[in-house]
Design an enzyme around this catalytic site. Structure first.
Site, PDB file in Angstrom:
ATOM      1  N   HIS A 143       0.811  -1.093   0.028  1.00  0.00           N
ATOM      2  CA  HIS A 143       0.124   0.052  -0.067  1.00  0.00           C
ATOM      3  C   HIS A 143       0.894   1.382  -0.190  1.00  0.00           C
ATOM      4  CE1 HIS A 143       0.630  -0.147   4.683  1.00  0.00           C
ATOM      5  NE2 HIS A 143       0.437   1.057   4.411  1.00  0.00           N
ATOM      6  N   ASP A 186       0.052  -7.653   1.490  1.00  0.00           N
ATOM      7  CA  ASP A 186       0.479  -6.183   1.641  1.00  0.00           C
ATOM      8  C   ASP A 186       2.023  -6.013   1.537  1.00  0.00           C
ATOM      9  OD1 ASP A 186       0.270  -3.490   1.834  1.00  0.00           O
ATOM     10  OD2 ASP A 186      -0.027  -3.529   4.050  1.00  0.00           O
ATOM     11  N   SER A 261       4.821   2.748   7.843  1.00  0.00           N
ATOM     12  CA  SER A 261       4.575   1.488   6.991  1.00  0.00           C
ATOM     13  C   SER A 261       5.950   0.857   6.065  1.00  0.00           C
ATOM     14  CB  SER A 261       3.434   1.756   6.012  1.00  0.00           C
ATOM     15  OG  SER A 261       2.351   1.640   6.534  1.00  0.00           O
TER      16      SER A 261
END
Length: 445
Positions: A143, A186, A261
C-alpha cells in the site's frame, strides 16, 4: 527600700533585671555539684560514642526501625537497594539496536497523479522500507507503492509517477523501480541501482514471546529515520484491514505512525522480526500497532523478485461466509456458501457446485474465506486437498487438485475470496488503519 522584684532602669540596659546576691544553701552545696557532675559524665559518654569500639562495648549495635515495621517484620521486607533496578542495560540495548539497524532502513516517497472535482494535481505519500540485499533490493508494503484501492468518491489516483528512496546518512535521493507487489500480504519489493548497501539481518518470528523487547524503525510523519521502542504485545493476532484483507500479525506497543509502513520491527539482537503495516486508531486508543511476521514474508519476497508476482494455489470458487443469524434461523452450520464455480477450474473438475457449503478443508473447520485461504496457502500448486461440504443436508467429501492462480486477471482477490464487505469481520473498536501518509489524502484505509 530594696525589693527583689524591682527593675532598675538605665540607658545601657532598659530592662535589666537586678539580681541580688544569693545566700549560701542547698543550691550551692548540693545542686551545683550535681549538675556539674552530670555535664561531665555526658561529655565523657559523648566522646566514647565517637569511638566505635567503646560505643559498641557500652550499648551494642542499635538498628533503627522505620515505616512502623518491627525488627522482626523488617527481615522479611526487601531493602531499598533490592528494589532498585538498573536500566542501563536496557538503554545500552536500545542504542546498539538502533545504531546497527538504521543503516538498513530507507525512506520512500511516491508521487501520484490525482484527479478530483477540483481538477488534476499531484500528491506525495511517504513510507519506509528495509534493505534486504547489498545490491539494492528493498522490501516495503504494497500500500506504500501501489495505487490499488486508493480512490474515493472525492478523488481518483490515476497513476504513480515517481518513486524515490532516501538512505540513512546519505542526502542523495535515489530513483527506484517496483519489482513486484502482492496485495494479499501487503508486501512489495522495490530496487535502487546502488551497491555496497547494508542488508538487514532477519530473525525468527516464530520464536517471539509476549513481553520481549521490540523496536520500530522508519519515517513517521516525515521525521526521517526515527525509532520507537516497546514490547511484543501479542503474536498471531488476527486483524482485518479496511479493504477486507485479514492478517495474522505481531501486535506491539512500539509507536507506529503514518509513514512507518514498510519499516522494520526488530528484536533486542537487531534482527528484523516483522514489517510494520497497520495500526489501530481512534479516540481512546493508544499503543496498538501491527507488523507482518518476517517468516511469512520470505517466500513472498523470493517470488516477487523472481516472478514479479506470487504464484498461489487456486480452487476456482467465489464464496461468502454464512452469517451467524442465518445459521440460527435456518439451522445451517458455520461455513462458506459457494456463490459461483469457475469454468475449467479445479473446483469444477472435483465436482463442487454452487450452493454447496464448505465446512472443512483437510479436516480443519473453516468459517470464513480468510480461514480457507490461510490453510490452502500452506499447500503447493499441484497438491490435492479434501474439501468437506454440506449438500442438501448431507456431508460430502471432494478431492481438489490445486491449480495455479490465474495471474493476468488477478482472480485470487475475487475468486476463492469474497468482496471486501463479505470477508471483513465486524470490528467492535475503530477501523484498522494503514500507516502511510499523504499531503492531501489519507492512506489510512
Amino acid at each position: 527600700m530594696n525589693n527583689e522584684n524591682e527593675f532598675n532602669y538605665s540607658v545601657d540596659n532598659q530592662f535589666k533585671q537586678s539580681i541580688p546576691p544569693k545566700k549560701s544553701g542547698f543550691g550551692k552545696t548540693v545542686f551545683v555539684p550535681f549538675v556539674s557532675g552530670l555535664v561531665g559524665a555526658s561529655l565523657v559518654v559523648g566522646v566514647c560514642f565517637g569511638v566505635p569500639n567503646v560505643k559498641s562495648a557500652l550499648i551494642g549495635d542499635i538498628k533503627p526501625t522505620t515505616n512502623n515495621y518491627s525488627t522482626t517484620q523488617k527481615t522479611n521486607v526487601p531493602s531499598n537497594n533490592d528494589n532498585i533496578k538498573n536500566i542501563s542495560n536496557y538503554s545500552s540495548t536500545a542504542i546498539e539496536v538502533a545504531s546497527s539497524v538504521l543503516p538498513s532502513i530507507v525512506g520512500i516517497e511516491v508521487t501520484y497523479n490525482v484527479s478530483s472535482f477540483w481538477g488534476n494535481s499531484q500528491a506525495e505519500a511517504t513510507g519506509s522500507g528495509v534493505i534486504i540485499s547489498e545490491d539494492g533490493y528493498i522490501i516495503t508494503n504494497n500500500h506504500v507503492v501501489s495505487t490499488e484501492n486508493s480512490s474515493s468518491s472525492y478523488y481518483a489516483i490515476t497513476e504513480a509517477t515517481g518513486l524515490k528512496v532516501k538512505l540513512y546518512g546519505d542526502d542523495t535521493e535515489y530513483d527506484a523501480k517496483i519489482i513486484g507487489t502482492d496485495a494479499y500480504t501487503d508486501l512489495a519489493v522495490i530496487k535502487i541501482e546502488k551497491t555496497g548497501l547494508t542488508p538487514a539481518v532477519l530473525g525468527n518470528s516464530d520464536e517471539l514471546q509476549v513481553g520481549e523487547f521490540a523496536m520500530a524503525l522508519g519515517n513517521p510523519l516525515g521525521m526521517d529515520f526515527s525509532v520507537t521502542a516497546g514490547i511484543i504485545s501479542a503474536v498471531n493476532r488476527e486483524v482485518s484491514a479496511s479493504d477486507g484483507t485479514t492478517y495474522l500479525a505481531i501486535q506491539t506497543d512500539a509507536a507506529i505512525n503514518s509513514g512507518n509502513s514498510g519499516g522494520a520491527l526488530v528484536n533486542s539482537n537487531g534482527e528484523v522480526i516483522g514489517i510494520n503495516n497497520l495500526k489501530l486508531s481512534g479516540t481512546g486508543i493508544e499503543g496498538i500497532g501491527f507488523a507482518i511476521p518476517i517468516n511469512s514474508t520470505t517466500d513472498v519476497v523470493s517470488q516477487l523478485i523472481e516472478f514479479s508476482t506470487v504464484k498461489r494455489p487456486y480452487i476456482g470458487i467465489s464464496g461468502q461466509a454464512i452469517d451467524s443469524n442465518i445459521t440460527e434461523i435456518y439451522g445451517l452450520p458455520a461455513g462458506i456458501s459457494v456463490q459461483s464455480v469457475e469454468e475449467n477450474s479445479p473446483a469444477q473438475a472435483a465436482g463442487i457446485e454452487k450452493g454447496d457449503i464448505i465446512i472443512k478443508i483437510e479436516g480443519k473447520d473453516v468459517k470464513t474465506v480468510a480461514e480457507l485461504n490461510r490453510i490452502k496457502y500452506t499447500y503447493k500448486i499441484g497438491e490435492t486437498v479434501t474439501l468437506t461440504v454440506l449438500r442438501n443436508g448431507q456431508e460430502k467429501e471432494f478431492k481438489v487438485t490445486l491449480g495455479e492462480q490465474p495471474i493476468a486477471e488477478k482472480q485470487e482477490q475475487n475468486n476463492d475470496n469474497t468482496s471486501s464487505s463479505q470477508t471483513q469481520e465486524n470490528n467492535q473498536q475503530s477501523p484498522n488503519q494503514r500507516s502511510g501518509s499523504s499531503s492531501i489524502w489519507d492512506l489510512f484505509r
